[in-house]
Design a protein around this motif. Structure first.
Motif, PDB file in Angstrom:
ATOM      1  N   ASN A 207      -3.010  -0.056  32.004  1.00  0.00           N
ATOM      2  CA  ASN A 207      -2.818  -1.492  31.773  1.00  0.00           C
ATOM      3  C   ASN A 207      -2.911  -1.875  30.300  1.00  0.00           C
ATOM      4  OD1 ASN A 207      -5.539  -1.050  31.571  1.00  0.00           O
ATOM      5  ND2 ASN A 207      -6.157  -2.496  33.171  1.00  0.00           N
ATOM      6  N   HIS A 208      -3.033  -0.885  29.419  1.00  0.00           N
ATOM      7  CA  HIS A 208      -3.002  -1.143  27.978  1.00  0.00           C
ATOM      8  C   HIS A 208      -1.710  -0.647  27.341  1.00  0.00           C
ATOM      9  CE1 HIS A 208      -7.643  -1.613  27.299  1.00  0.00           C
ATOM     10  NE2 HIS A 208      -7.172  -2.359  28.285  1.00  0.00           N
ATOM     11  N   LEU A 209      -0.840  -0.035  28.148  1.00  0.00           N
ATOM     12  CA  LEU A 209       0.408   0.529  27.618  1.00  0.00           C
ATOM     13  C   LEU A 209       1.581  -0.307  28.110  1.00  0.00           C
ATOM     14  CD1 LEU A 209      -0.349   4.313  28.263  1.00  0.00           C
ATOM     15  CD2 LEU A 209      -0.485   3.114  26.082  1.00  0.00           C
ATOM     16  N   PRO A 210       2.243  -1.057  27.245  1.00  0.00           N
ATOM     17  CA  PRO A 210       3.379  -1.882  27.673  1.00  0.00           C
ATOM     18  C   PRO A 210       4.616  -1.035  27.934  1.00  0.00           C
ATOM     19  CG  PRO A 210       3.077  -2.059  25.299  1.00  0.00           C
ATOM     20  CD  PRO A 210       1.956  -1.226  25.797  1.00  0.00           C
ATOM     21  N   PRO A 211       5.150  -1.029  29.173  1.00  0.00           N
ATOM     22  CA  PRO A 211       6.320  -0.200  29.472  1.00  0.00           C
ATOM     23  C   PRO A 211       7.618  -0.759  28.918  1.00  0.00           C
ATOM     24  CG  PRO A 211       5.686  -1.441  31.412  1.00  0.00           C
ATOM     25  CD  PRO A 211       4.639  -1.724  30.379  1.00  0.00           C
ATOM     26  N   GLY A 212       7.593  -2.007  28.470  1.00  0.00           N
ATOM     27  CA  GLY A 212       8.837  -2.653  28.050  1.00  0.00           C
ATOM     28  C   GLY A 212       9.104  -2.650  26.566  1.00  0.00           C
ATOM     29  N   GLU A 213       8.241  -2.035  25.776  1.00  0.00           N
ATOM     30  CA  GLU A 213       8.473  -2.023  24.329  1.00  0.00           C
ATOM     31  C   GLU A 213       7.835  -0.784  23.695  1.00  0.00           C
ATOM     32  OE1 GLU A 213       5.014  -4.740  22.453  1.00  0.00           O
ATOM     33  OE2 GLU A 213       6.344  -5.813  23.821  1.00  0.00           O
TER      34      GLU A 213
ATOM     35  N   GLY B 206       2.610  -1.283  44.039  1.00  0.00           N
ATOM     36  CA  GLY B 206       1.414  -0.470  43.841  1.00  0.00           C
ATOM     37  C   GLY B 206       1.200   0.507  44.979  1.00  0.00           C
ATOM     38  N   LYS B 207       1.474   0.060  46.210  1.00  0.00           N
ATOM     39  CA  LYS B 207       1.311   0.950  47.379  1.00  0.00           C
ATOM     40  C   LYS B 207       2.278   2.119  47.293  1.00  0.00           C
ATOM     41  CE  LYS B 207      -0.141   1.843  51.661  1.00  0.00           C
ATOM     42  NZ  LYS B 207       0.702   2.968  52.050  1.00  0.00           N
ATOM     43  N   GLU B 208       3.524   1.858  46.920  1.00  0.00           N
ATOM     44  CA  GLU B 208       4.501   2.937  46.767  1.00  0.00           C
ATOM     45  C   GLU B 208       4.066   3.896  45.669  1.00  0.00           C
ATOM     46  OE1 GLU B 208       8.026   5.164  47.435  1.00  0.00           O
ATOM     47  OE2 GLU B 208       7.012   3.630  48.634  1.00  0.00           O
ATOM     48  N   ALA B 209       3.550   3.341  44.561  1.00  0.00           N
ATOM     49  CA  ALA B 209       3.095   4.183  43.450  1.00  0.00           C
ATOM     50  C   ALA B 209       1.926   5.057  43.877  1.00  0.00           C
ATOM     51  CB  ALA B 209       2.709   3.300  42.255  1.00  0.00           C
ATOM     52  N   VAL B 210       0.970   4.477  44.607  1.00  0.00           N
ATOM     53  CA  VAL B 210      -0.187   5.248  45.080  1.00  0.00           C
ATOM     54  C   VAL B 210       0.251   6.376  46.002  1.00  0.00           C
ATOM     55  CG1 VAL B 210      -2.182   5.139  46.627  1.00  0.00           C
ATOM     56  CG2 VAL B 210      -1.952   3.486  44.785  1.00  0.00           C
ATOM     57  N   ASP B 211       1.119   6.054  46.952  1.00  0.00           N
ATOM     58  CA  ASP B 211       1.565   7.060  47.919  1.00  0.00           C
ATOM     59  C   ASP B 211       2.285   8.220  47.223  1.00  0.00           C
ATOM     60  OD1 ASP B 211       0.518   5.531  49.927  1.00  0.00           O
ATOM     61  OD2 ASP B 211       2.429   4.677  50.569  1.00  0.00           O
ATOM     62  N   ARG B 212       3.177   7.883  46.300  1.00  0.00           N
ATOM     63  CA  ARG B 212       3.939   8.937  45.600  1.00  0.00           C
ATOM     64  C   ARG B 212       3.032   9.751  44.681  1.00  0.00           C
ATOM     65  NH1 ARG B 212       9.459   7.533  44.952  1.00  0.00           N
ATOM     66  NH2 ARG B 212       9.649   9.392  43.636  1.00  0.00           N
ATOM     67  N   LEU B 213       2.114   9.065  44.002  1.00  0.00           N
ATOM     68  CA  LEU B 213       1.207   9.765  43.088  1.00  0.00           C
ATOM     69  C   LEU B 213       0.277  10.691  43.861  1.00  0.00           C
ATOM     70  CD1 LEU B 213       0.533   9.948  40.075  1.00  0.00           C
ATOM     71  CD2 LEU B 213      -1.141   8.112  40.401  1.00  0.00           C
ATOM     72  N   LYS B 214      -0.243  10.216  44.988  1.00  0.00           N
ATOM     73  CA  LYS B 214      -1.113  11.053  45.812  1.00  0.00           C
ATOM     74  C   LYS B 214      -0.364  12.257  46.360  1.00  0.00           C
ATOM     75  CE  LYS B 214      -4.603   7.739  47.405  1.00  0.00           C
ATOM     76  NZ  LYS B 214      -5.154   7.009  48.579  1.00  0.00           N
TER      77      LYS B 214
ATOM     78  N   ASP C 163      -6.399   6.674  33.199  1.00  0.00           N
ATOM     79  CA  ASP C 163      -7.000   5.609  34.001  1.00  0.00           C
ATOM     80  C   ASP C 163      -5.970   4.503  34.233  1.00  0.00           C
ATOM     81  OD1 ASP C 163      -8.962   4.340  35.416  1.00  0.00           O
ATOM     82  OD2 ASP C 163     -10.095   3.630  33.667  1.00  0.00           O
ATOM     83  N   GLU C 164      -6.122   3.780  35.328  1.00  0.00           N
ATOM     84  CA  GLU C 164      -5.217   2.670  35.654  1.00  0.00           C
ATOM     85  C   GLU C 164      -3.747   3.120  35.669  1.00  0.00           C
ATOM     86  OE1 GLU C 164      -6.448   0.019  36.708  1.00  0.00           O
ATOM     87  OE2 GLU C 164      -8.460  -0.101  35.891  1.00  0.00           O
ATOM     88  N   TRP C 165      -3.505   4.316  36.164  1.00  0.00           N
ATOM     89  CA  TRP C 165      -2.145   4.863  36.203  1.00  0.00           C
ATOM     90  C   TRP C 165      -1.249   4.014  37.093  1.00  0.00           C
ATOM     91  CZ3 TRP C 165      -1.474  10.902  36.669  1.00  0.00           C
ATOM     92  CH2 TRP C 165      -0.227  11.267  36.152  1.00  0.00           C
ATOM     93  N   ILE C 166      -1.818   3.530  38.198  1.00  0.00           N
ATOM     94  CA  ILE C 166      -1.038   2.708  39.131  1.00  0.00           C
ATOM     95  C   ILE C 166      -0.588   1.415  38.459  1.00  0.00           C
ATOM     96  CG2 ILE C 166      -1.067   1.481  41.331  1.00  0.00           C
ATOM     97  CD1 ILE C 166      -1.025   4.569  41.492  1.00  0.00           C
TER      98      ILE C 166
ATOM     99  N   VAL D  12      -6.933  17.846  33.146  1.00  0.00           N
ATOM    100  CA  VAL D  12      -6.431  16.482  33.355  1.00  0.00           C
ATOM    101  C   VAL D  12      -7.306  15.810  34.399  1.00  0.00           C
ATOM    102  CG1 VAL D  12      -4.492  15.071  34.113  1.00  0.00           C
ATOM    103  CG2 VAL D  12      -4.069  17.164  32.786  1.00  0.00           C
ATOM    104  N   VAL D  13      -7.856  14.660  34.052  1.00  0.00           N
ATOM    105  CA  VAL D  13      -8.695  13.884  34.969  1.00  0.00           C
ATOM    106  C   VAL D  13      -8.034  12.525  35.165  1.00  0.00           C
ATOM    107  CG1 VAL D  13     -10.963  12.874  35.381  1.00  0.00           C
ATOM    108  CG2 VAL D  13     -10.775  15.062  34.168  1.00  0.00           C
ATOM    109  N   VAL D  14      -7.756  12.177  36.415  1.00  0.00           N
ATOM    110  CA  VAL D  14      -7.078  10.911  36.719  1.00  0.00           C
ATOM    111  C   VAL D  14      -7.915  10.132  37.725  1.00  0.00           C
ATOM    112  CG1 VAL D  14      -4.838  12.007  36.360  1.00  0.00           C
ATOM    113  CG2 VAL D  14      -5.726  11.780  38.672  1.00  0.00           C
ATOM    114  N   SER D  15      -7.623   8.843  37.836  1.00  0.00           N
ATOM    115  CA  SER D  15      -8.265   8.028  38.864  1.00  0.00           C
ATOM    116  C   SER D  15      -7.175   7.326  39.659  1.00  0.00           C
ATOM    117  CB  SER D  15      -9.214   7.004  38.234  1.00  0.00           C
ATOM    118  OG  SER D  15      -8.502   6.029  37.496  1.00  0.00           O
ATOM    119  N   VAL D  16      -7.251   7.458  40.964  1.00  0.00           N
ATOM    120  CA  VAL D  16      -6.312   6.774  41.857  1.00  0.00           C
ATOM    121  C   VAL D  16      -7.128   5.837  42.729  1.00  0.00           C
ATOM    122  CG1 VAL D  16      -4.608   7.025  43.678  1.00  0.00           C
ATOM    123  CG2 VAL D  16      -4.729   8.717  41.850  1.00  0.00           C
ATOM    124  N   PRO D  17      -6.914   4.517  42.628  1.00  0.00           N
ATOM    125  CA  PRO D  17      -7.754   3.562  43.356  1.00  0.00           C
ATOM    126  C   PRO D  17      -7.564   3.657  44.857  1.00  0.00           C
ATOM    127  CG  PRO D  17      -5.888   2.426  42.362  1.00  0.00           C
ATOM    128  CD  PRO D  17      -5.863   3.841  41.842  1.00  0.00           C
TER     129      PRO D  17
END
Length: 255
Positions: free
Chosen positions: A64-70, A188-196, A130-133, A172-177
């Motif tokens: 949530n600190h990385l802007p995907p649009g710029e 977000g649900k689609e992202a979680v399912d695909r990431l998992k 962190d906050e990958w979703i 690599v250490v990640v967090s998936v809520p």
């Protein structure tokens, strides 16, 4: 530092308030190069005399600190578009970014070979995501963003895990809520399912806090003791209001 029994991919499986950020902060400081003697006594006891590597390159990617649009302009002038560009630049600066520069410019997955080369040159290294979703769900159903497409980012996830498994001193250490509040809707649900689905093939799961501890963590965040007798009446009114809400609308809440 190359323990053959250690998993190179760790997923911090947490509910809200489950300790994932604190776990990542602890890892960041643990591999900062600080002498073991200068760490808190509890950490020294946990290490039980085991040495820590003196130099570990660390990366922190917070979705949530990385802007995907710029693009993000770095102090050395590098313009970074993607998550893999950010990873490479944080590891090895402009030289590291050069390994994935073309893929970053086009918004396509750099591939596991390029990432293996990156980890090999940078190792030992620790990657915290962190906050990958929060990052991925902004890409869902959209094309043409500098950060690349949703599918390109998930393909990068697979390449990243393959590269980390191939290099003995990369982790690599990640967090998936786990909570719907943090997942945030259909994207977000689609992202979680695909990431998992990608991480589930290779990850070692670790739960910093169990369900009972989670209640205590949230309680400490939200409440403090009331010691002023003048406030007891207001406290009782709040407790009564919550009790009536749950009792009268019990069908809306889990048992």
């Amino acid at each position: 530092g190359g323990d053959a029994n250690a998993s190179p991919i760790v997923n911090l499986q947490t509910n809200f308030g489950g300790g994932k950020t604190h776990s990542m902060l602890a890892l960041w400081h643990l591999f900062s190069g600080t002498p073991v003697a200068d760490l808190p006594q509890e950490v020294q006891d946990l290490l039980a005399g085991r040495p820590l590597p003196s130099r570990v390159r660390r990366v922190a990617l917070v979705g949530n600190h990385l802007p995907p649009g710029e693009p993000r302009r770095k102090p050395d002038g590098t313009a970074v578009n993607t998550l893999w560009g950010e990873l490479a630049w944080q590891l090895l600066g402009k030289a590291g970014f050069g390994i994935v520069a073309q893929a970053d410019k086009q918004g396509v997955n750099p591939g596991s070979d390029a990432l293996r080369d990156l980890f090999k040159k940078a190792g030992p290294c620790l990657v915290l995501i962190d906050e990958w979703i929060a990052f991925l769900r902004q890409l869902y159903g959209k094309d043409g963003l500098p950060a690349g497409s949703f599918d390109a980012n998930l393909t990068f996830t697979q390449a990243l895990t393959e590269a980390a498994r191939a290099i003995p001193n990369a982790m690599v250490v990640v967090s998936v809520p786990a909570s719907e509040i943090e997942i945030g809707g259909g994207a977000g649900k689609e992202a979680v399912d695909r990431l998992k689905d990608v991480l589930g093939r290779v990850e070692s799961s670790w739960r910093p806090a169990n369900a009972e501890e989670g209640f205590e963590i949230v309680r400490r965040r939200l409440f403090q003791p009331i010691i002023d007798p003048d406030l007891f009446k207001a406290r009782d009114a709040v407790v009564k209001a919550f009790s009536e809400l749950y009792w009268n609308q019990s069908q809306e809440f889990p048992t």
